[in-house]
Design a protein around this motif. Structure first.
Motif, short mmCIF file in Angstrom:
data_model
loop_
_atom_site.label_atom_id
_atom_site.label_comp_id
_atom_site.label_asym_id
_atom_site.label_seq_id
_atom_site.Cartn_x
_atom_site.Cartn_y
_atom_site.Cartn_z
N THR A 82 27.51 -47.65 34.47
CA THR A 82 28.11 -48.78 35.17
C THR A 82 29.47 -49.19 34.61
N SER A 83 29.75 -48.87 33.35
CA SER A 83 30.99 -49.34 32.74
C SER A 83 31.63 -48.24 31.90
N GLN A 84 32.91 -48.03 32.11
CA GLN A 84 33.67 -47.07 31.29
C GLN A 84 33.63 -47.49 29.82
N ASN A 85 33.49 -48.79 29.57
CA ASN A 85 33.47 -49.29 28.20
C ASN A 85 32.28 -48.76 27.41
N ASP A 86 31.21 -48.36 28.09
CA ASP A 86 30.00 -47.83 27.42
C ASP A 86 29.98 -46.31 27.36
N LEU A 87 30.97 -45.65 27.94
CA LEU A 87 30.91 -44.20 28.10
C LEU A 87 30.88 -43.45 26.77
N VAL A 88 31.76 -43.78 25.84
CA VAL A 88 31.81 -43.06 24.57
C VAL A 88 30.48 -43.19 23.83
N GLU A 89 29.94 -44.40 23.75
CA GLU A 89 28.66 -44.60 23.08
C GLU A 89 27.54 -43.82 23.77
N ALA A 90 27.55 -43.81 25.09
CA ALA A 90 26.52 -43.07 25.83
C ALA A 90 26.63 -41.57 25.56
N LEU A 91 27.84 -41.02 25.61
CA LEU A 91 28.01 -39.58 25.39
C LEU A 91 27.72 -39.19 23.95
N GLU A 92 28.10 -40.03 22.98
CA GLU A 92 27.77 -39.74 21.59
C GLU A 92 26.26 -39.75 21.37
N THR A 93 25.57 -40.66 22.02
CA THR A 93 24.10 -40.72 21.90
C THR A 93 23.48 -39.49 22.56
N LEU A 94 23.95 -39.13 23.75
CA LEU A 94 23.43 -37.94 24.44
C LEU A 94 23.65 -36.68 23.61
N ALA A 95 24.79 -36.60 22.95
CA ALA A 95 25.12 -35.39 22.18
C ALA A 95 24.07 -35.09 21.11
N THR A 96 23.37 -36.11 20.62
CA THR A 96 22.36 -35.87 19.59
C THR A 96 21.18 -35.06 20.12
N TYR A 97 21.02 -34.97 21.43
CA TYR A 97 19.92 -34.22 22.04
C TYR A 97 20.29 -32.77 22.35
N PHE A 98 21.58 -32.42 22.28
CA PHE A 98 22.02 -31.14 22.82
C PHE A 98 22.65 -30.20 21.81
N GLU A 99 22.32 -30.40 20.52
CA GLU A 99 22.82 -29.49 19.48
C GLU A 99 22.37 -28.07 19.80
N GLY A 100 23.33 -27.17 19.96
CA GLY A 100 23.01 -25.77 20.20
C GLY A 100 22.70 -25.41 21.64
N THR A 101 22.79 -26.38 22.57
CA THR A 101 22.53 -26.05 23.98
C THR A 101 23.73 -26.36 24.87
N ASP A 102 24.47 -27.39 24.58
CA ASP A 102 25.73 -27.73 25.27
C ASP A 102 25.67 -27.62 26.79
N PRO A 103 24.84 -28.41 27.47
CA PRO A 103 24.80 -28.33 28.94
C PRO A 103 26.10 -28.84 29.56
N VAL A 104 26.34 -28.46 30.80
CA VAL A 104 27.50 -29.01 31.51
C VAL A 104 27.19 -30.45 31.90
N HIS A 105 28.23 -31.25 32.02
CA HIS A 105 28.10 -32.66 32.35
C HIS A 105 28.89 -33.00 33.61
N ALA A 106 28.40 -33.97 34.34
CA ALA A 106 29.17 -34.63 35.39
C ALA A 106 28.97 -36.12 35.15
N ILE A 107 30.04 -36.89 35.22
CA ILE A 107 29.97 -38.32 34.91
C ILE A 107 30.47 -39.11 36.12
N HIS A 108 29.68 -40.11 36.50
CA HIS A 108 30.01 -40.98 37.62
C HIS A 108 29.95 -42.42 37.12
N CYS A 109 30.96 -43.22 37.45
CA CYS A 109 30.99 -44.61 37.00
C CYS A 109 30.94 -45.53 38.22
#
Length: 144
Positions: A82-109
């Protein structure tokens, strides 16, 4: 190839009211509905985006287990925020789940259903062959 489509329901009331499944499996592919960071059993939701990301991934992990899949099988993730202001925190948190898999992302705000407290919703696609081990290879494309 099988023509079977398997569905996972998680018992959420909206799944029945609006007639959708949390996940479907078609052959080697698993596709999710949008999954918010709400605890569906208690209806509670964290006030911060990191807490919502963790709960959304927990919700998806529980559903994926029905197919013997895990977050390591995710090859594409769509992030609705919902907010660009939360995007970095959201992506940093998501990154903790994808070590060694690196899926493609699409982001919608933009606005999301489910109330103003919902900050993020995740939608995933997984590749999970029945009897084959997945190999990964990383290639580097040169920018033009």
């Amino acid at each position: 190839m099988s023509n079977l489509i398997q569905h996972v329901k998680t018992g959420g009331r909206f799944e029945e009211v609006y007639r959708y499944s949390r996940l479907i499996r078609i052959g080697d592919w698993i596709i999710s509905s949008g999954t918010a960071g709400r605890n569906y059993a208690t209806r509670e939701i964290s006030a911060d985006v990191a807490g919502q990301v963790h709960q959304s991934m927990k919700n998806l992990s529980s559903a994926l287990a029905a197919f013997g899949a895990t977050v390591r099988d995710i090859v594409h993730i769509r992030v609705f925020i919902t907010s660009q202001n939360d995007l970095v925190e959201a992506l940093e948190t998501l990154a903790t789940y994808f070590e060694g898999t690196d899926p493609v992302h699409a982001i919608h705000c933009g606005p999301l259903p489910g109330g103003e407290e919902v900050k993020i919703e995740l939608e995933i696609t997984c590749y999970k062959p029945e009897n084959t081990e997945i190999r990964r290879e990383w290639l580097l494309a040169q920018p033009n």
